[in-house]
Scaffold this motif. Structure first.
Motif, short mmCIF file in Angstrom:
data_model
loop_
_atom_site.label_atom_id
_atom_site.label_comp_id
_atom_site.label_asym_id
_atom_site.label_seq_id
_atom_site.Cartn_x
_atom_site.Cartn_y
_atom_site.Cartn_z
N SER A 74 39.87 43.72 49.35
CA SER A 74 40.06 44.78 50.32
C SER A 74 38.81 44.98 51.18
O SER A 74 38.90 45.15 52.41
N ILE A 75 37.65 44.94 50.55
CA ILE A 75 36.40 45.06 51.30
C ILE A 75 36.27 43.89 52.27
O ILE A 75 35.89 44.06 53.43
N ALA A 76 36.59 42.69 51.79
CA ALA A 76 36.50 41.50 52.64
C ALA A 76 37.43 41.60 53.84
O ALA A 76 37.08 41.21 54.95
N ARG A 77 38.60 42.16 53.60
CA ARG A 77 39.59 42.27 54.68
C ARG A 77 39.20 43.29 55.74
O ARG A 77 39.43 43.09 56.94
N THR A 78 38.57 44.38 55.33
CA THR A 78 38.30 45.48 56.26
C THR A 78 36.86 45.52 56.77
O THR A 78 36.60 46.12 57.82
N SER A 79 35.92 44.90 56.06
CA SER A 79 34.51 45.08 56.41
C SER A 79 33.85 43.85 57.03
O SER A 79 32.83 43.99 57.72
N LEU A 80 34.38 42.67 56.79
CA LEU A 80 33.73 41.47 57.32
C LEU A 80 34.03 41.30 58.80
O LEU A 80 35.16 41.52 59.23
N LYS A 81 33.02 40.88 59.57
CA LYS A 81 33.26 40.57 60.97
C LYS A 81 34.17 39.35 61.06
O LYS A 81 34.08 38.44 60.24
N THR A 82 35.03 39.34 62.06
CA THR A 82 35.91 38.20 62.25
C THR A 82 35.10 36.96 62.64
O THR A 82 33.95 37.07 63.07
N LYS A 83 35.72 35.82 62.50
CA LYS A 83 35.04 34.57 62.86
C LYS A 83 34.59 34.60 64.32
O LYS A 83 33.49 34.14 64.65
N LYS A 84 35.42 35.15 65.20
CA LYS A 84 35.08 35.19 66.63
C LYS A 84 33.74 35.87 66.87
O LYS A 84 32.87 35.34 67.57
N ILE A 89 15.21 37.08 62.47
CA ILE A 89 16.48 37.79 62.64
C ILE A 89 16.66 38.82 61.53
O ILE A 89 16.40 38.54 60.36
N ILE A 90 17.11 40.00 61.93
CA ILE A 90 17.42 41.06 60.96
C ILE A 90 18.89 41.43 61.09
O ILE A 90 19.42 41.51 62.20
N GLU A 91 19.52 41.64 59.94
CA GLU A 91 20.89 42.15 59.90
C GLU A 91 20.89 43.42 59.05
O GLU A 91 20.45 43.41 57.91
N LEU A 92 21.39 44.50 59.61
CA LEU A 92 21.51 45.76 58.89
C LEU A 92 22.96 45.92 58.45
O LEU A 92 23.83 46.19 59.26
N GLY A 93 23.21 45.72 57.16
CA GLY A 93 24.56 45.75 56.63
C GLY A 93 25.04 44.35 56.29
O GLY A 93 25.68 43.69 57.09
N THR A 94 24.71 43.89 55.10
CA THR A 94 25.01 42.51 54.70
C THR A 94 26.48 42.29 54.41
O THR A 94 27.03 41.23 54.71
N SER A 95 27.11 43.29 53.80
CA SER A 95 28.45 43.14 53.22
C SER A 95 28.41 41.93 52.28
O SER A 95 27.49 41.80 51.49
N PHE A 96 29.38 41.02 52.39
CA PHE A 96 29.42 39.89 51.46
C PHE A 96 28.72 38.64 52.01
O PHE A 96 28.84 37.56 51.46
N GLY A 97 27.99 38.80 53.12
CA GLY A 97 27.13 37.72 53.57
C GLY A 97 27.76 36.69 54.49
O GLY A 97 27.14 35.66 54.76
N ILE A 98 28.95 36.95 54.98
CA ILE A 98 29.60 35.97 55.85
C ILE A 98 28.91 35.91 57.22
O ILE A 98 28.51 34.84 57.69
N ILE A 112 27.50 44.94 46.10
CA ILE A 112 27.85 44.11 47.26
C ILE A 112 26.78 43.05 47.48
O ILE A 112 27.07 41.89 47.79
N GLY A 113 25.52 43.45 47.30
CA GLY A 113 24.42 42.51 47.46
C GLY A 113 24.51 41.32 46.51
O GLY A 113 24.20 40.19 46.89
N LYS A 114 24.96 41.57 45.29
CA LYS A 114 25.10 40.48 44.32
C LYS A 114 26.13 39.45 44.80
O LYS A 114 25.94 38.24 44.66
N ILE A 115 27.22 39.93 45.37
CA ILE A 115 28.26 39.01 45.86
C ILE A 115 27.75 38.25 47.07
O ILE A 115 28.01 37.05 47.23
N ALA A 116 27.00 38.94 47.94
CA ALA A 116 26.41 38.26 49.10
C ALA A 116 25.45 37.17 48.65
O ALA A 116 25.47 36.05 49.21
N GLN A 117 24.65 37.47 47.67
CA GLN A 117 23.70 36.47 47.16
C GLN A 117 24.44 35.24 46.63
O GLN A 117 23.99 34.10 46.82
N ASN A 118 25.57 35.47 46.00
CA ASN A 118 26.39 34.37 45.52
C ASN A 118 26.93 33.54 46.68
O ASN A 118 27.01 32.30 46.60
N THR A 119 27.29 34.21 47.77
CA THR A 119 27.74 33.50 48.98
C THR A 119 26.65 32.57 49.49
O THR A 119 26.90 31.40 49.80
#
Length: 255
Positions: free
Chosen positions: A78-88, A105-114, A137-144
């Protein structure tokens, strides 16, 4: 938001209405570019795996939260569906970093790292510092990042109100910042003003969801009118600002 989009669409122009050489180049060489990278398919495979994960995690949310889910325990899918930026939009960030050869480069808000991964694969020499409030969430991003074998990403977890100023006080100038964390007026302006101390002439700031709420609309309006901003571009879903001293102050609304 639908009325905002209608108003945006009625005002928005295309290449024929852009009378700035710099913004015309941005529109034709970055926004409309179709550059491909072998990594893109690998990143999208990771997105697909996240969309299939049904287990739940506890979220520590410092920001405005999700419009869809208000519970602190949420499914990864659900988080992946609603929070990740689209590929575009992730590709557009990749192309911005690639075209201007941004290294810091800095990113504020990693989510799952896509989106982080798209930024990290923009140029071989870039380094991405991504800030995430929620440890789970950070742990999952690190796994990505590990799955994609990306070694040029540093993940910084904790309250961004504390971690960002501390980081910037010990770092030099930043080339690109993607603001996609706390979607409130107060936090957006606070992050913007904090980051201003680390800009140079060719720095670019990208703000996500500038029409997300009345607060975000007010923040975007204040940002584009700031004395330090010379070029601003409204793409509805994101807003982009540059600080080029050689450019006259201009605002563009582009389809």
């Amino acid at each position: 938001m639908y009325l905002d989009f209608i108003r945006y669409w009625l005002k928005a122009g295309d290449a024929h209405t852009i009378h700035s050489p710099f913004v015309f180049e941005f529109y034709t060489q970055v926004f409309k570019s179709s550059i491909q990278n072998d990594y893109f398919e690998k990143i999208e495979n990771q997105r697909g795996k996240l969309l299939q994960r049904t287990e739940s995690i506890d979220i520590k949310d410092f920001g405005a939260g999700s419009r869809v889910e208000k519970n602190t325990k949420r499914k990864i899918s659900s988080i992946a569906r609603t929070s990740l930026k689209t590929k575009k939009w992730a590709l557009i960030l990749n192309r911005i970093a690639r075209f201007y050869k941004y290294q810091n480069i800095i990113e504020l808000g990693t989510s799952f790292g896509i989106t982080t991964s798209y930024l990290a694969t923009s140029t071989p020499q870039c380094n991405v510092f991504t800030f995430e409030g929620s440890p789970e969430i950070g742990k999952i991003a690190q796994n990505t990042f590990q799955n994609l074998e990306l070694s040029n990403i540093e993940l910084i977890t904790g309250n961004i109100d504390e971690t960002l100023p501390h980081f910037l006080s010990n770092y030099g100038c930043i080339d690109l910042i993607f603001f996609d964390a706390n979607h409130t007026y107060e936090a957006t302006i606070r992050y913007f003003e904090t980051a201003l101390k680390s800009i140079h002439n060719d720095t670019c700031f990208v703000f996500d969801d500038i029409y997300w709420s009345e607060g975000m609309k007010s923040a975007w309006e204040e940002i584009i009118n700031h004395d330090s901003v010379t070029v601003s571009i409204d793409l509805f879903f994101v807003g982009i600002v540059f600080f080029r001293r050689e450019s006259p102050k201009q605002h563009f609304i582009i389809k």
